[in-house]
Design a protein around this motif. Structure first.
Motif, PDB file in Angstrom:
ATOM      1  N   MET A 120     -44.433  30.517 -53.446  1.00 11.58           N
ATOM      2  CA  MET A 120     -45.037  30.472 -52.103  1.00 11.58           C
ATOM      3  C   MET A 120     -46.442  31.081 -52.155  1.00 11.58           C
ATOM      4  O   MET A 120     -46.637  32.119 -52.782  1.00 11.58           O
ATOM      5  CB  MET A 120     -44.150  31.253 -51.130  1.00 11.58           C
ATOM      6  N   THR A 121     -47.393  30.428 -51.517  1.00 18.28           N
ATOM      7  CA  THR A 121     -48.758  30.960 -51.518  1.00 18.28           C
ATOM      8  C   THR A 121     -48.849  32.162 -50.594  1.00 18.28           C
ATOM      9  O   THR A 121     -48.366  32.119 -49.460  1.00 18.28           O
ATOM     10  CB  THR A 121     -49.731  29.885 -50.982  1.00 18.28           C
ATOM     11  N   VAL A 122     -49.450  33.220 -51.108  1.00 17.60           N
ATOM     12  CA  VAL A 122     -49.655  34.400 -50.254  1.00 17.60           C
ATOM     13  C   VAL A 122     -50.900  34.155 -49.412  1.00 17.60           C
ATOM     14  O   VAL A 122     -51.986  33.913 -49.941  1.00 17.60           O
ATOM     15  CB  VAL A 122     -49.834  35.666 -51.118  1.00 17.60           C
ATOM     16  N   VAL A 123     -50.756  34.188 -48.090  1.00 17.49           N
ATOM     17  CA  VAL A 123     -51.923  33.963 -47.237  1.00 17.49           C
ATOM     18  C   VAL A 123     -52.416  35.260 -46.594  1.00 17.49           C
ATOM     19  O   VAL A 123     -53.509  35.318 -46.062  1.00 17.49           O
ATOM     20  CB  VAL A 123     -51.641  32.916 -46.134  1.00 17.49           C
ATOM     21  N   PHE A 124     -51.597  36.286 -46.647  1.00 16.00           N
ATOM     22  CA  PHE A 124     -51.983  37.538 -45.989  1.00 16.00           C
ATOM     23  C   PHE A 124     -51.249  38.673 -46.677  1.00 16.00           C
ATOM     24  O   PHE A 124     -50.035  38.626 -46.847  1.00 16.00           O
ATOM     25  CB  PHE A 124     -51.556  37.476 -44.516  1.00 16.00           C
ATOM     26  N   GLU A 125     -51.981  39.673 -47.123  1.00 10.79           N
ATOM     27  CA  GLU A 125     -51.290  40.837 -47.704  1.00 10.79           C
ATOM     28  C   GLU A 125     -52.088  42.101 -47.414  1.00 10.79           C
ATOM     29  O   GLU A 125     -53.252  42.053 -47.028  1.00 10.79           O
ATOM     30  CB  GLU A 125     -51.038  40.654 -49.202  1.00 10.79           C
ATOM     31  N   LYS A 126     -51.426  43.207 -47.621  1.00  6.38           N
ATOM     32  CA  LYS A 126     -52.056  44.490 -47.337  1.00  6.38           C
ATOM     33  C   LYS A 126     -53.088  44.788 -48.420  1.00  6.38           C
ATOM     34  O   LYS A 126     -52.822  44.572 -49.593  1.00  6.38           O
ATOM     35  CB  LYS A 126     -50.968  45.567 -47.347  1.00  6.38           C
ATOM     36  N   PRO A 127     -54.280  45.273 -48.029  1.00  7.28           N
ATOM     37  CA  PRO A 127     -55.257  45.626 -49.062  1.00  7.28           C
ATOM     38  C   PRO A 127     -54.688  46.714 -49.976  1.00  7.28           C
ATOM     39  O   PRO A 127     -53.970  47.602 -49.517  1.00  7.28           O
ATOM     40  CB  PRO A 127     -56.443  46.169 -48.267  1.00  7.28           C
ATOM     41  N   LYS A 128     -55.073  46.643 -51.251  1.00  7.57           N
ATOM     42  CA  LYS A 128     -54.596  47.661 -52.209  1.00  7.57           C
ATOM     43  C   LYS A 128     -55.131  49.040 -51.847  1.00  7.57           C
ATOM     44  O   LYS A 128     -54.511  50.061 -52.133  1.00  7.57           O
ATOM     45  CB  LYS A 128     -55.030  47.298 -53.618  1.00  7.57           C
ATOM     46  N   ALA A 129     -56.281  49.074 -51.219  1.00  2.21           N
ATOM     47  CA  ALA A 129     -56.907  50.363 -50.895  1.00  2.21           C
ATOM     48  C   ALA A 129     -56.302  51.035 -49.660  1.00  2.21           C
ATOM     49  O   ALA A 129     -56.790  52.059 -49.197  1.00  2.21           O
ATOM     50  CB  ALA A 129     -58.417  50.195 -50.728  1.00  2.21           C
ATOM     51  N   LEU A 130     -55.228  50.435 -49.108  1.00  5.14           N
ATOM     52  CA  LEU A 130     -54.472  51.125 -48.040  1.00  5.14           C
ATOM     53  C   LEU A 130     -53.141  51.603 -48.612  1.00  5.14           C
ATOM     54  O   LEU A 130     -52.478  50.855 -49.336  1.00  5.14           O
ATOM     55  CB  LEU A 130     -54.190  50.186 -46.859  1.00  5.14           C
ATOM     56  N   SER A 131     -52.753  52.832 -48.285  1.00  2.00           N
ATOM     57  CA  SER A 131     -51.476  53.375 -48.761  1.00  2.00           C
ATOM     58  C   SER A 131     -50.299  52.730 -48.027  1.00  2.00           C
ATOM     59  O   SER A 131     -50.478  52.127 -46.968  1.00  2.00           O
ATOM     60  CB  SER A 131     -51.416  54.884 -48.506  1.00  2.00           C
ATOM     61  N   GLU A 132     -49.109  52.939 -48.573  1.00  6.59           N
ATOM     62  CA  GLU A 132     -47.881  52.421 -47.931  1.00  6.59           C
ATOM     63  C   GLU A 132     -47.439  53.386 -46.830  1.00  6.59           C
ATOM     64  O   GLU A 132     -46.346  53.938 -46.884  1.00  6.59           O
ATOM     65  CB  GLU A 132     -46.763  52.288 -48.969  1.00  6.59           C
ATOM     66  N   VAL A 133     -48.304  53.632 -45.878  1.00  7.48           N
ATOM     67  CA  VAL A 133     -47.991  54.602 -44.822  1.00  7.48           C
ATOM     68  C   VAL A 133     -48.288  53.932 -43.478  1.00  7.48           C
ATOM     69  O   VAL A 133     -49.377  53.404 -43.296  1.00  7.48           O
ATOM     70  CB  VAL A 133     -48.896  55.864 -44.963  1.00  7.48           C
ATOM     71  N   PRO A 134     -47.326  53.935 -42.543  1.00  4.29           N
ATOM     72  CA  PRO A 134     -47.627  53.313 -41.246  1.00  4.29           C
ATOM     73  C   PRO A 134     -48.671  54.122 -40.471  1.00  4.29           C
ATOM     74  O   PRO A 134     -48.650  55.355 -40.497  1.00  4.29           O
ATOM     75  CB  PRO A 134     -46.284  53.322 -40.503  1.00  4.29           C
ATOM     76  N   PHE A 135     -49.599  53.430 -39.830  1.00  5.17           N
ATOM     77  CA  PHE A 135     -50.607  54.119 -39.006  1.00  5.17           C
ATOM     78  C   PHE A 135     -49.949  54.808 -37.813  1.00  5.17           C
ATOM     79  O   PHE A 135     -48.952  54.313 -37.274  1.00  5.17           O
ATOM     80  CB  PHE A 135     -51.618  53.117 -38.436  1.00  5.17           C
ATOM     81  N   HIS A 136     -50.558  55.897 -37.361  1.00  9.72           N
ATOM     82  CA  HIS A 136     -50.035  56.584 -36.180  1.00  9.72           C
ATOM     83  C   HIS A 136     -50.771  56.139 -34.907  1.00  9.72           C
ATOM     84  O   HIS A 136     -50.479  56.636 -33.825  1.00  9.72           O
ATOM     85  CB  HIS A 136     -50.215  58.100 -36.335  1.00  9.72           C
ATOM     86  N   TYR A 137     -51.727  55.221 -35.042  1.00  6.74           N
ATOM     87  CA  TYR A 137     -52.582  54.882 -33.897  1.00  6.74           C
ATOM     88  C   TYR A 137     -51.791  54.243 -32.753  1.00  6.74           C
ATOM     89  O   TYR A 137     -50.763  53.600 -32.975  1.00  6.74           O
ATOM     90  CB  TYR A 137     -53.711  53.946 -34.345  1.00  6.74           C
ATOM     91  N   CYS A 138     -52.296  54.404 -31.530  1.00  7.31           N
ATOM     92  CA  CYS A 138     -51.646  53.822 -30.352  1.00  7.31           C
ATOM     93  C   CYS A 138     -51.692  52.293 -30.437  1.00  7.31           C
ATOM     94  O   CYS A 138     -52.601  51.732 -31.053  1.00  7.31           O
ATOM     95  CB  CYS A 138     -52.377  54.218 -29.068  1.00  7.31           C
ATOM     96  N   PRO A 139     -50.756  51.609 -29.760  1.00  4.22           N
ATOM     97  CA  PRO A 139     -50.809  50.145 -29.729  1.00  4.22           C
ATOM     98  C   PRO A 139     -52.163  49.686 -29.168  1.00  4.22           C
ATOM     99  O   PRO A 139     -52.634  50.223 -28.166  1.00  4.22           O
ATOM    100  CB  PRO A 139     -49.673  49.759 -28.779  1.00  4.22           C
ATOM    101  N   GLY A 140     -52.775  48.720 -29.843  1.00  6.39           N
ATOM    102  CA  GLY A 140     -54.043  48.171 -29.346  1.00  6.39           C
ATOM    103  C   GLY A 140     -55.270  48.950 -29.758  1.00  6.39           C
ATOM    104  O   GLY A 140     -56.395  48.544 -29.467  1.00  6.39           O
ATOM    105  N   CYS A 141     -55.078  50.062 -30.448  1.00  3.54           N
ATOM    106  CA  CYS A 141     -56.234  50.839 -30.913  1.00  3.54           C
ATOM    107  C   CYS A 141     -56.838  50.116 -32.108  1.00  3.54           C
ATOM    108  O   CYS A 141     -56.129  49.770 -33.057  1.00  3.54           O
ATOM    109  CB  CYS A 141     -55.797  52.234 -31.329  1.00  3.54           C
ATOM    110  N   THR A 142     -58.157  49.929 -32.097  1.00  2.00           N
ATOM    111  CA  THR A 142     -58.757  49.150 -33.192  1.00  2.00           C
ATOM    112  C   THR A 142     -59.146  50.009 -34.404  1.00  2.00           C
ATOM    113  O   THR A 142     -59.710  49.479 -35.361  1.00  2.00           O
ATOM    114  CB  THR A 142     -59.959  48.319 -32.672  1.00  2.00           C
ATOM    115  N   HIS A 143     -58.809  51.293 -34.373  1.00  2.68           N
ATOM    116  CA  HIS A 143     -58.977  52.088 -35.607  1.00  2.68           C
ATOM    117  C   HIS A 143     -58.257  51.392 -36.777  1.00  2.68           C
ATOM    118  O   HIS A 143     -58.754  51.390 -37.904  1.00  2.68           O
ATOM    119  CB  HIS A 143     -58.355  53.481 -35.438  1.00  2.68           C
ATOM    120  N   GLY A 144     -57.081  50.837 -36.508  1.00  2.00           N
ATOM    121  CA  GLY A 144     -56.295  50.212 -37.580  1.00  2.00           C
ATOM    122  C   GLY A 144     -57.018  49.019 -38.192  1.00  2.00           C
ATOM    123  O   GLY A 144     -57.026  48.842 -39.415  1.00  2.00           O
TER     124      GLY A 144
END
Ligand SMILES: Cc1ncc(C[n+]2csc(CCOP(=O)(O)OP(=O)(O)O)c2C)c(N)n1
Ligand code: SF4
Length: 245
Positions: A1-25
């Motif tokens: 299957m072709t990967v069309v979207f993946e997490k950048p390697k430079a981001l850790s495997e940690v969920p963001f704490h930002y509020c819903p809709g916050c564009t910091h993410g």
């Protein structure tokens, strides 16, 4: 299957704490994509601020250093001068960069420090409960301007990008926004260029990113994206403010 979207390697495997809709993410993602694209993860060193993005050191999968309120450009200067082969960036909110850190950013730009600054302007102090920031718009209601920012009492919004563009030392200054897909793509290019400049020893680059704070603006995520478009961009016009000396 072709990967069309993946997490950048430079981001850790940690969920963001930002509020819903916050564009910091979104902005974190764009920074990480730039690091991946330029293959500089092993030599990237980020400087995390105070404010909602204080936990940036958990999210970027590269070496990170914390700085006291506003001092990130000074800390980044020290790191870059000691480790000139590393790629050093700061990630700072408007309260952090334009308020207590106003002197640090002006002088880092004036010295043409070869660092990359990501300046997230959401027109408010997010983390501490929505107080007025130097970038708060005229008439904008915040917890410390309950009747709307009055320039007679609180002065006018500071246009950091335009101000820094007047400095001979600043190499590249651009303002972007992440309120829709088209603008996110433009923001990605600008952020990548700001890192590329450092790789090519061009000097000080700052990208101001207009960002949302649905929680403290008292809006839904989609209303806050519209608010950036309708209210922030007229005051903070997008585009390159300076490129080259
Ligand atoms: C020396 C110091 N003074 C004040 C604070 C309190 N403080 C923490 S975050 C913050 C505001 C941050 O706002 P901004 O930089 O706009 O980031 P946002 O939370 O909106 O992303 C303040 C005043 C602090 N941590 N350190
Ligand atoms: S308070 Fe505002 S800036 Fe902070 S995470 Fe929530 S929406 Fe984002």
């Amino acid at each position: 299957m072709t990967v069309v979207f993946e997490k950048p390697k430079a981001l850790s495997e940690v969920p963001f704490h930002y509020c819903p809709g916050c564009t910091h993410g979104i902005i974190h993602r764009l920074v990480a994509e730039a690091i991946d694209d330029l293959n500089i993860q092993d030599k990237a060193i980020g400087v995390a601020p105070v404010g909602c993005s204080v936990f940036a050191y958990n999210y970027f999968a590269c070496d990170m250093h914390e700085a006291a309120h506003g001092r990130a450009p000074a800390v980044a200067t020290g790191i870059k001068r000691v480790l000139p082969d590393n790629i050093v960036f700061t990630y700072q909110g408007d309260g952090d960069l334009a308020s207590i850190g106003a002197a640090e950013i002006v002088h880092a730009a004036a010295r043409n420090e070869n660092i990359t600054v990501i300046f997230v302007n959401n027109a408010i102090y997010g983390m501490t409960g929505g107080q007025m920031a130097p970038t708060t718009l005229i008439g904008q209601v915040t917890t410390t301007s309950p009747y709307g920012r009055d320039p007679k009492l609180a002065g006018y919004p500071i246009k950091i990008s335009e101000m820094l563009a007047t400095l001979d030392g600043a190499y590249y200054v651009e303002r972007v926004s992440v309120h829709d897909v088209k603008h996110i793509k433009q923001a990605k290019k600008a952020i990548k260029k700001a890192f590329e400049n450092q790789v090519n020893n061009k000097g000080f680059s700052l990208i101001e990113v207009l960002s949302t704070c649905p929680t403290n603006w008292g809006m839904s995520p989609s209303e806050s994206l519209d608010w950036v478009k309708d209210n922030m961009i007229p005051v903070y016009p997008l585009g390159v403010k300076k490129e080259g000396k």
